[in-house]
Scaffold this active site. Structure first.
Site: not given
Length: 187
Positions: A87, A117, A144, A167, A182
């Protein structure tokens, strides 16, 4: 023995590289010109936009749609399956491979970020960076504003809640929400 690879070869391998390298700068300029064309093509037909996507990406399946505006680093590291939908306002930092499976739906403002990094400040001060690939399976729904961080794999049929920061890998069929994301228990 010294490393004789180009900065682009190092980048594509996921190793430390210098993003200011002239070859990579030329690639970035080329995709910037392509983004100018693509993002101005909002009123074009779906087939015309699909043809533009196929000019820039590694592969694009049939029926794939990306609603402008869209931003990426290079384009040539992005592979999209059949029927993928992104979208408005999505960003893919594709310094290494980004693979998105068939029929995956991605909400507005989602960021898929392979660029990373060094954690050590002295190493970071050298301005070297690296990338870790991201894979999103088939039939995934990403809400979104979600952020998908470097190195993550999202399994087939998973759901990522809006605004989530992913993550870690997401198992197939799981629903994840929050920051950090989670897994929700099955209903």
């Amino acid at each position: 023995m010294s490393d004789t690879r180009t900065q682009k070869q190092r980048m594509l391998a996921g190793d430390l590289y210098n993003a200011d390298d002239p070859e990579l700068a030329a690639d970035a300029r080329a995709i910037a010109q392509w983004m100018d064309r693509y993002n101005a093509a909002q009123s074009h037909t779906a087939d015309q936009r699909l043809a533009l996507l196929r000019q820039a990406f590694a592969s694009v399946g049939d029926g794939t749609t990306i609603r402008p505006p869209f931003h990426c680093d290079y384009g040539y590291n992005i592979s999209l399956g059949d029927g993928v939908f992104l979208n408005f306002g999505c960003t893919i930092l594709d310094v290494v491979a980004v693979r998105i499976g068939d029929r995956t739906q991605i909400g507005p403002g989602v960021q898929i970020l392979t660029a990373d990094h060094p954690r050590d400040p002295a190493a970071r001060a050298t301005m070297l960076e690296f990338g870790r690939p991201i894979t999103v399976g088939a039939d995934v729904w990403i809400g979104g504003g979600a952020l998908i961080l470097p190195g993550v794999t999202i399994g087939d049929g998973a759901i990522v809640g809006a605004g989530s920061v992913v993550t870690r890998d997401v198992p197939a069929g799981a629903t994840v929400v929050g920051n950090p994301a989670r897994i929700l228990p099955p209903r």
